[in-house]
Scaffold this motif. Structure first.
Motif, PDB file in Angstrom:
ATOM      1  N   GLN A 178      69.098  29.695  22.930  1.00 35.74           N
ATOM      2  CA  GLN A 178      68.008  29.215  23.326  1.00 35.74           C
ATOM      3  C   GLN A 178      67.988  29.203  25.091  1.00 35.74           C
ATOM      4  N   GLY A 179      66.774  29.346  25.747  1.00 38.92           N
ATOM      5  CA  GLY A 179      66.629  29.520  26.870  1.00 38.92           C
ATOM      6  C   GLY A 179      66.943  30.802  27.589  1.00 38.92           C
ATOM      7  N   ARG A 180      67.247  31.716  26.653  1.00 40.37           N
ATOM      8  CA  ARG A 180      67.613  33.006  27.465  1.00 40.37           C
ATOM      9  C   ARG A 180      66.622  33.601  28.118  1.00 40.37           C
ATOM     10  N   GLU A 181      66.736  34.477  28.891  1.00 41.54           N
ATOM     11  CA  GLU A 181      65.850  35.628  29.646  1.00 41.54           C
ATOM     12  C   GLU A 181      65.865  36.927  29.340  1.00 41.54           C
ATOM     13  N   LEU A 182      67.205  37.182  28.299  1.00 38.85           N
ATOM     14  CA  LEU A 182      67.448  38.577  27.808  1.00 38.85           C
ATOM     15  C   LEU A 182      67.467  38.620  26.088  1.00 38.85           C
ATOM     16  N   VAL A 205      64.213  49.279  28.445  1.00 35.23           N
ATOM     17  CA  VAL A 205      65.468  49.115  27.688  1.00 35.23           C
ATOM     18  C   VAL A 205      66.444  49.879  28.167  1.00 35.23           C
ATOM     19  N   LEU A 206      67.741  49.218  28.200  1.00 31.24           N
ATOM     20  CA  LEU A 206      68.938  49.892  28.519  1.00 31.24           C
ATOM     21  C   LEU A 206      69.526  49.945  27.060  1.00 31.24           C
ATOM     22  N   LEU A 207      70.200  51.259  26.848  1.00 36.12           N
ATOM     23  CA  LEU A 207      70.791  51.614  25.619  1.00 36.12           C
ATOM     24  C   LEU A 207      72.070  52.024  25.879  1.00 36.12           C
ATOM     25  N   VAL A 208      73.230  51.403  25.299  1.00 37.16           N
ATOM     26  CA  VAL A 208      74.750  51.633  25.470  1.00 37.16           C
ATOM     27  C   VAL A 208      75.221  52.305  24.094  1.00 37.16           C
ATOM     28  N   VAL A 209      75.414  53.293  24.090  1.00 36.72           N
ATOM     29  CA  VAL A 209      76.257  54.030  22.906  1.00 36.72           C
ATOM     30  C   VAL A 209      77.501  53.315  22.818  1.00 36.72           C
ATOM     31  N   LEU A 210      78.002  52.595  21.814  1.00 40.96           N
ATOM     32  CA  LEU A 210      79.303  52.323  21.316  1.00 40.96           C
ATOM     33  C   LEU A 210      80.056  53.370  20.466  1.00 40.96           C
ATOM     34  N   GLU A 211      79.413  53.710  19.415  1.00 38.31           N
ATOM     35  CA  GLU A 211      80.192  54.951  18.423  1.00 38.31           C
ATOM     36  C   GLU A 211      79.384  55.686  18.031  1.00 38.31           C
ATOM     37  N   GLY A 212      79.964  57.016  17.583  1.00 40.01           N
ATOM     38  CA  GLY A 212      79.206  57.932  17.329  1.00 40.01           C
ATOM     39  C   GLY A 212      78.433  58.780  18.252  1.00 40.01           C
ATOM     40  N   GLY A 213      77.418  59.402  17.602  1.00 42.21           N
ATOM     41  CA  GLY A 213      76.417  60.043  18.669  1.00 42.21           C
ATOM     42  C   GLY A 213      75.041  60.395  17.987  1.00 42.21           C
ATOM     43  N   GLY A 214      74.341  61.233  18.874  1.00 42.57           N
ATOM     44  CA  GLY A 214      73.094  61.347  18.495  1.00 42.57           C
ATOM     45  C   GLY A 214      72.395  61.976  19.507  1.00 42.57           C
ATOM     46  N   VAL A 265      69.561  46.222  25.558  1.00 44.79           N
ATOM     47  CA  VAL A 265      69.498  44.932  26.398  1.00 44.79           C
ATOM     48  C   VAL A 265      68.123  45.150  27.025  1.00 44.79           C
ATOM     49  N   HIS A 266      67.452  44.242  26.877  1.00 46.80           N
ATOM     50  CA  HIS A 266      66.129  44.235  27.616  1.00 46.80           C
ATOM     51  C   HIS A 266      65.750  42.712  28.093  1.00 46.80           C
ATOM     52  N   ARG A 267      64.732  42.637  28.974  1.00 48.45           N
ATOM     53  CA  ARG A 267      64.053  41.363  29.404  1.00 48.45           C
ATOM     54  C   ARG A 267      63.429  40.591  27.829  1.00 48.45           C
ATOM     55  N   ARG A 268      63.515  39.349  27.758  1.00 49.61           N
ATOM     56  CA  ARG A 268      63.102  38.669  26.555  1.00 49.61           C
ATOM     57  C   ARG A 268      61.476  38.882  26.420  1.00 49.61           C
TER      58      ARG A 268
END
Length: 163
Positions: free
Chosen positions: A32-36, A59-68, A109-112
């Motif tokens: 609750q109350g978040r801006e993201l 939008v910020l996209l961060v790859v954690l596993e795998g690929g594409g 991750v992006h602005r709400r």
């Protein structure tokens, strides 16, 4: 009173506890109350998020596993994604994601988004019910699409049912 920092998730633990074939949004920021907003998304090998455009948010996209790869509407070469790749998707950019042979796990991750509101024209209440928008709600993650005829969810990549 100031809000206190806290750990919301340990991504390795979330991924380890998810069912092997589970796809789409495995976790999302819901405080609750978040801006993201943030989403942990898994696409299985060969899965795609169809071409779409986000008109309001970067939008910020961060790859954690795998690929594409990420295809762009500009006709340029696809951008290759691998673990630890950080990709910026500027608002108004068109893009499509494709998971490689090992699948793709990423955090966005992006602005709400501001909440949607339906207001009568001219501010006058005219009665009756608002239009039904259930066909614009993602069956996987519950996000309401801004697109009046969505094909893929821009949050989790799930395909909307055929109309």
């Amino acid at each position: 009173m100031n809000a206190a920092p806290r750990i919301l998730a340990v991504l390795d633990e979330l991924l380890a506890s998810a069912a092997p074939g589970e796809r789409g949004a495995l976790w999302h920021l819901a405080e609750q109350g978040r801006e993201l907003d943030a989403n942990l998304v898994r696409l299985p090998a060969g899965a795609e998020v169809g071409e779409h455009q986000e008109d309001v948010l970067d939008v910020l996209l961060v790859v954690l596993e795998g690929g594409g790869s990420v295809g762009t509407a500009e006709g340029g070469p696809a951008l290759e994604l691998g673990p630890s790749t950080v990709l910026w998707l500027p608002r108004t950019s068109r893009r499509a994601l494709a998971a490689g042979p090992d699948g793709l796990v990423y955090l966005t991750v992006h602005r709400r988004r501001p909440g949607l509101a339906i207001k009568p024209p001219g501010g006058a209440y005219e009665g009756g019910e608002g239009p039904c928008m259930l066909d614009r709600v993602c069956p996987e993650c519950g996000r309401l699409s801004q697109d009046p005829a969505p094909v893929f969810c821009s949050r989790c990549g799930e395909r909307f049912p055929d109309r």
